[in-house]
Design an enzyme around this catalytic site. Structure first.
Site, mmCIF file in Angstrom:
data_model
loop_
_atom_site.group_PDB
_atom_site.id
_atom_site.type_symbol
_atom_site.label_atom_id
_atom_site.label_comp_id
_atom_site.label_asym_id
_atom_site.label_seq_id
_atom_site.Cartn_x
_atom_site.Cartn_y
_atom_site.Cartn_z
ATOM 1 N N LEU A 14 0.827 -1.216 0.000
ATOM 2 C CA LEU A 14 0.000 0.000 0.000
ATOM 3 C C LEU A 14 0.853 1.254 0.000
ATOM 4 O O LEU A 14 0.455 2.285 -0.532
ATOM 5 C CB LEU A 14 -0.926 0.004 1.218
ATOM 6 C CG LEU A 14 -2.000 -1.080 1.281
ATOM 7 C CD1 LEU A 14 -2.687 -1.046 2.636
ATOM 8 C CD2 LEU A 14 -3.018 -0.889 0.167
ATOM 9 N N GLY A 15 2.013 1.160 0.604
ATOM 10 C CA GLY A 15 2.889 2.331 0.671
ATOM 11 C C GLY A 15 4.172 1.998 1.396
ATOM 12 O O GLY A 15 4.270 1.002 2.118
ATOM 13 N N GLN A 16 5.173 2.842 1.194
ATOM 14 C CA GLN A 16 6.464 2.669 1.839
ATOM 15 C C GLN A 16 6.930 4.001 2.390
ATOM 16 O O GLN A 16 6.741 5.039 1.763
ATOM 17 C CB GLN A 16 7.497 2.121 0.847
ATOM 18 C CG GLN A 16 7.200 0.702 0.379
ATOM 19 C CD GLN A 16 8.181 0.210 -0.659
ATOM 20 O OE1 GLN A 16 8.268 0.754 -1.752
ATOM 21 N NE2 GLN A 16 8.928 -0.827 -0.321
ATOM 22 N N GLY A 17 7.533 3.956 3.579
ATOM 23 C CA GLY A 17 8.003 5.188 4.210
ATOM 24 C C GLY A 17 9.257 4.941 5.014
ATOM 25 O O GLY A 17 9.890 3.885 4.923
ATOM 26 N N GLY A 67 9.001 1.825 7.384
ATOM 27 C CA GLY A 67 8.782 0.488 6.859
ATOM 28 C C GLY A 67 7.795 0.467 5.714
ATOM 29 O O GLY A 67 7.489 1.494 5.108
ATOM 30 N N VAL A 108 3.925 -0.856 4.230
ATOM 31 C CA VAL A 108 2.562 -1.197 4.634
ATOM 32 C C VAL A 108 1.943 -2.088 3.560
ATOM 33 O O VAL A 108 1.948 -1.750 2.382
ATOM 34 C CB VAL A 108 1.699 0.062 4.842
ATOM 35 C CG1 VAL A 108 0.290 -0.335 5.277
ATOM 36 C CG2 VAL A 108 2.327 0.978 5.895
ATOM 37 N N LYS A 165 1.849 -3.187 8.831
ATOM 38 C CA LYS A 165 3.083 -2.414 8.712
ATOM 39 C C LYS A 165 4.265 -3.252 9.172
ATOM 40 O O LYS A 165 4.290 -3.757 10.289
ATOM 41 C CB LYS A 165 3.004 -1.117 9.523
ATOM 42 C CG LYS A 165 4.246 -0.242 9.354
ATOM 43 C CD LYS A 165 3.983 1.210 9.685
ATOM 44 C CE LYS A 165 3.854 1.472 11.138
ATOM 45 N NZ LYS A 165 3.806 2.911 11.466
ATOM 46 N N ASP A 176 4.400 14.161 14.626
ATOM 47 C CA ASP A 176 4.537 14.111 13.174
ATOM 48 C C ASP A 176 3.189 14.306 12.490
ATOM 49 O O ASP A 176 2.795 13.526 11.613
ATOM 50 C CB ASP A 176 5.165 12.778 12.746
ATOM 51 C CG ASP A 176 5.770 12.854 11.343
ATOM 52 O OD1 ASP A 176 5.992 13.979 10.840
ATOM 53 O OD2 ASP A 176 6.011 11.791 10.741
#
Length: 453
Positions: free
Chosen positions: A129-132, A135, A137, A151, A248
């Site tokens: 779904l996404g990366q940050g 880590g 997701v 996650k 954040d």
């Protein structure tokens, strides 16, 4: 007396005799002939028996060896999982939850490694779904068909373990409709995993900045989402047993569900602040563009640091611009400075998103802009508390509900027809209603300020 002519069985007949071989032998049975020899296939039969017996023995040995190997391997995996559990802080986390927050662990499910592998198709890239920074997701589907977000911390980045444990401890204490819900965790793997409710409509940032979603959020929806976010932050600051400072807040950490309800997420860097401490000295963490400059220079974290970050989100909603962009002129790259400069130079409406200008009325937009400006003040003590911010946004929403025609017409020629006078009367109505906001706020709270789920 003649010697025996047969080497096998001799049968006397009238005037002659007959030679034959006993069972298992072949030939003519005569001494002067072929005699009797052992039948070959009988020998082969016995050889096959021996080979079959050896084969079965070998199979049994292999089967026993396989079971022994499997048992040892499972034992090794079990020990490895226990090792990961301990390294990832699982035991420490459970002890801390049980001792400091009795009962909170009951609502957090402990998943096994196999359960989450199956849910994510072994973490297939199509499930990402996404990366940050913290880590990746993944989208997961549990056996009961419940869709979740999983996650996974970065491999070999052991510093993320503390972040995950911190998020788990904090989210296990929160039960609010505008905060993403933690479902469970897994510590059996090399890196820890957290399991959340799946929020379907992505992030607020996607809706503000992605051109494909440009028209999906109306100004009214933007204002409601801002109000819900403010309510969630006010809850964290004032209505939990130990104050929680997010650290954040940004549009990418505000998720939107199927009804476009705001869900504050990503509490990995958040901090718990005891009631007897007004501020906390920490290693500065946050995202450039949203980071409170006072916190950046002093390392003193307070709830007003969250207020500053929220002010940047309000500015994003008003302008449609990113918090930090190198595509803008050097002096305008930081949105908070650009926004403050526009207000000071009376150029506010030059930087407002055209969609917002079309859907809102000038007084309403200006009021939200002034609220954002107050949130972005340099000194934390000069900023409003998050509860005040939530109440002001609530007052604006109530005003819009009472007079939807004002929002659509005050800056149009239709105002003359609706009011019978020039549109300046709209300003009078707005001011009149604004003066009543205090009573309205104290009696009715549409955002459920301070309430949980």
């Amino acid at each position: 007396m003649t010697s025996q002519p047969c080497s096998g069985i001799c049968t006397n007949l009238q005037g002659t005799y007959n030679c034959s071989c006993p069972g298992g032998y072949q030939g003519d049975g005569r001494k002067d002939g072929k005699g009797c020899t052992l039948i070959i296939h009988e020998k082969r039969f016995h050889s096959t028996d021996v080979a079959l017996g050896v084969s079965i023995s070998l199979m049994l040995i292999l089967l026993g060896g396989s079971w022994l190997y499997w048992g040892l391997r499972q034992r090794k995996i079990s020990r490895q999982r226990e090792k990961f559990f301990l390294e990832n802080g699982g035991r420490l986390m459970l002890q801390r939850l049980l001792s400091e927050h009795e009962g909170s662990v009951e609502s957090v499910r402990i998943f096994t490694d196999e359960e989450l592998k199956k849910a994510t198709d072994h973490y297939h890239e199509s499930r990402i779904l996404g990366q940050g920074g913290q880590g990746t997701v993944y989208r997961g589907i549990l056996p009961n068909n419940m869709v979740v977000a999983i996650k996974k911390a970065k491999i070999l980045d052991r510093s993320q373990v503390e972040t995950f444990i911190n998020e788990l401890i904090i989210l296990s204490q929160i039960n609010h409709r505008n905060v993403v819900k933690l479902i469970g965790c897994c510590f059996e793997t090399e890196v820890p995993l957290l399991v959340y409710e799946f929020v379907t409509n992505g992030t607020l940032s996607d809706r503000i900045h992605n051109c494909r979603h440009e028209s999906t959020l109306s100004w009214r929806a933007c204002l409601r989402i801002a109000g819900e976010t403010a309510v969630a932050l006010s809850y964290l600051h004032n209505d939990v047993s130990t104050q929680i400072l997010h650290r954040d807040i940004k549009s990418t950490n505000i998720l939107l569900d199927e009804n476009y309800t705001a869900k504050v997420s990503d509490f990995g860097t958040s901090r718990l602040v005891p009631l007897d401490r007004m501020q906390l000295t920490t290693l500065v963490q946050g995202t450039l563009g949203y980071l409170d400059p006072e916190y950046f220079y002093t390392s003193q974290l307070t709830e007003r640091s969250n207020v500053y970050s929220f002010g940047v989100v309000l500015a994003e909603l008003l302008t449609g611009l990113r918090a930090l962009s190198f595509e803008r002129a050097e002096n305008d790259r930081n949105l908070s400075l650009y926004f403050a400069s526009a207000i000071k130079g009376e150029r506010l409406f030059e930087i407002i998103d055209p969609r917002v200008l079309n859907e809102g009325n000038p007084e309403e937009i200006k009021e939200v802009a002034m609220l954002a400006s107050r949130c972005l003040r340099a000194k934390g003590e000069d900023r409003p508390a998050m509860k005040e911010v939530a109440m002001e946004l609530e007052g604006l929403m109530r005003l819009m509900e009472r007079h939807p025609w004002v929002n659509q017409s005050c800056d149009l020629e239709e105002a003359e027809y609706l009011l019978g006078e020039r549109s300046s009367k709209c300003d009078g109505i707005l001011k009149s209603n604004a003066s009543k906001n205090d009573d309205s706020i104290s009696n009715q709270v549409p955002f459920e300020i301070g309430s949980g789920r």
